[in-house]
Scaffold this motif. Structure first.
Motif, short mmCIF file in Angstrom:
data_model
loop_
_atom_site.label_atom_id
_atom_site.label_comp_id
_atom_site.label_asym_id
_atom_site.label_seq_id
_atom_site.Cartn_x
_atom_site.Cartn_y
_atom_site.Cartn_z
N ARG A 171 0.80 -1.22 0.00
CA ARG A 171 0.00 0.00 0.00
C ARG A 171 0.84 1.28 0.00
NH1 ARG A 171 -5.47 -0.50 1.37
NH2 ARG A 171 -6.21 -2.45 0.49
N GLY A 173 2.04 3.01 -2.30
CA GLY A 173 1.66 3.95 -3.35
C GLY A 173 0.37 4.69 -3.10
N GLY A 180 -1.53 6.33 -6.23
CA GLY A 180 -1.57 4.96 -6.70
C GLY A 180 -1.26 4.81 -8.18
N HIS A 201 6.40 3.48 -6.91
CA HIS A 201 6.60 2.61 -8.07
C HIS A 201 7.05 1.22 -7.64
CE1 HIS A 201 6.70 4.87 -12.14
NE2 HIS A 201 5.83 5.44 -11.34
N SER A 203 6.46 -0.32 -4.89
CA SER A 203 5.33 -1.00 -4.27
C SER A 203 4.32 -1.48 -5.30
CB SER A 203 4.65 -0.05 -3.27
OG SER A 203 3.40 -0.56 -2.85
N ILE A 204 3.87 -0.57 -6.15
CA ILE A 204 2.81 -0.90 -7.10
C ILE A 204 3.31 -1.89 -8.15
CG2 ILE A 204 1.22 0.05 -8.81
CD1 ILE A 204 1.39 2.72 -7.21
N ASN A 207 3.43 -5.25 -6.61
CA ASN A 207 2.08 -5.82 -6.53
C ASN A 207 1.71 -6.54 -7.81
OD1 ASN A 207 1.52 -4.82 -3.96
ND2 ASN A 207 0.46 -2.99 -4.70
N LEU A 315 -5.83 1.20 -6.54
CA LEU A 315 -5.07 0.09 -7.11
C LEU A 315 -5.91 -0.72 -8.09
CD1 LEU A 315 -3.10 -1.11 -3.94
CD2 LEU A 315 -2.24 0.24 -5.86
N VAL A 318 -5.61 1.03 -11.32
CA VAL A 318 -4.33 0.76 -11.98
C VAL A 318 -4.37 -0.61 -12.65
CG1 VAL A 318 -1.86 0.46 -11.62
CG2 VAL A 318 -3.07 2.25 -10.38
#
Length: 346
Positions: A171, A173, A180, A201, A203-204, A207, A315, A318
């Protein structure tokens, strides 16, 4: 929350639940959460083969000595490497691939806190970004054959384990007003780097790269785990001393031993099955909701307390933009440019 007695009770079953001689790789394994989890694994399993990857030989010697005192039957190997260079990641993985036929657990925590800006390596990437994202995903890509082999080992029956755990923050981002969003025009942040964007970046992208891997490799489960506050030594490169940090935030910190217990639970619990395992599990079985909202999908965004994070609309947006494919394409391009062609990333 999964309470600590439940965590410890699960961990205590591992000597009977897992075969003797399971193989685990701990990246960043000579200190902090990775070391505390490796110590817990040594405590609760029979004759484990544990690889510690890091830069500090002295810390590794101390860690191995402690682990040997906990479990004399453990086989312990330290591989010294600066993994901020992807070519070094490849070298370490080559050593493991040459020695092992299977891998049950890949557990990764490398990183550091800094107030410095972009710190470009000779390969053309920011050092912090490499440790928090690119190096970890390179380990995953390189060691997948061993993880798959572990999942396919029919001699293990129900005790098969094939799992990847990357400890950062799913989390990051979207915390504290984060958008996000990913900058698809500059995913490596070559031209638009800030520390905030780097954390978001990493983190996401972590994911969605791991979510994509769970889809493509359904025999292995992939966890992106949030550690909460744990005094791990990450501040060694910060002007703020670790001692001051510990005093100020002690009331909010998870003790390092408890963190190890909890991360071992996340690394071995049946609550986080692979996609293939999840598809065959009955509805009334305690299985976590995956990162895309599907129960047992093989990819999980896990909080420090063993529970998965609830859905986040930023998210989800995204993901709807095609992040899984776009992040995978970018990451594979980086790996191809630097690791296969030997060029600096543009």
């Amino acid at each position: 929350m999964v309470n600590l007695p439940t965590v410890k009770a699960h961990n205590a079953t591992l000597k009977s639940a897992l075969r003797p001689g399971i193989v685990a790789v701990f990246v960043g394994g000579t200190s902090g959460i990775a070391l505390s989890t490796a110590l817990a694994l040594a405590r609760y399993t029979l004759s484990p083969k544990i690889y510690l990857i890091g830069r500090n030989q002295s810390a590794a010697n101390s860690a191995i000595s402690t682990m040997k005192s906990i479990n004399p039957s453990a086989t312990l190997t330290f591989l010294k490497a600066d993994i901020s260079r992807l070519k070094n990641v490849d070298s370490v993985c080559a050593e493991i691939l040459a020695k092992e036929k299977t891998l049950n657990l890949l557990f990764m925590t490398p990183g550091y806190l800094t107030t410095r800006g972009r710190d470009e390596t000779a390969e053309g990437l920011d050092r912090k970004f490499v440790l928090h994202y690119y190096a970890r995903m390179r380990f995953v890509a390189n060691l997948l054959p061993l993880l798959t082999a572990a999942a396919q080992d029919t001699t293990l029956g129900s005790s098969r384990l094939s799992r990847v755990v990357s400890v950062f923050d799913p989390r990051a981002g979207v915390r504290i007003g984060g958008t996000g969003k990913l900058d698809y025009s500059d995913l490596s942040l070559k031209h638009t780097f800030t520390l905030g964007k780097c954390g978001a970046h990493a983190s996401i992208m972590g994911n969605f790269f791991l979510e994509g891997m769970a889809q493509k490799h359904p025999l292995t489960s992939f966890l992106h785990a949030y550690p909460s506050g744990v005094n791990t030594g990450l501040l060694r490169d910060s002007p703020v001393t670790s001692a001051v940090f510990s005093v100020l935030l002690k009331p909010f910190m998870v003790p390092i031993e408890e963190s190890g217990e909890r991360h071992l639970f996340a690394a071995t619990s049946g609550r986080f099955p692979s996609k293939a395992e999840g598809e065959g599990i009955q509805k009334n079985v305690d299985v976590a909701i995956g990162s895309d909202g599907t129960k047992g999908n093989g990819s999980y965004w896990v909080s420090w307390d063993g529970e998965v994070f609830s859905p986040n609309r930023k998210l989800e947006r995204v993901r709807a933009e095609g992040a899984v494919d776009k992040v995978a394409q970018h990451t594979e391009e980086v790996f191809r440019t630097m690791c296969e062609e030997g060029r600096t990333y543009p």
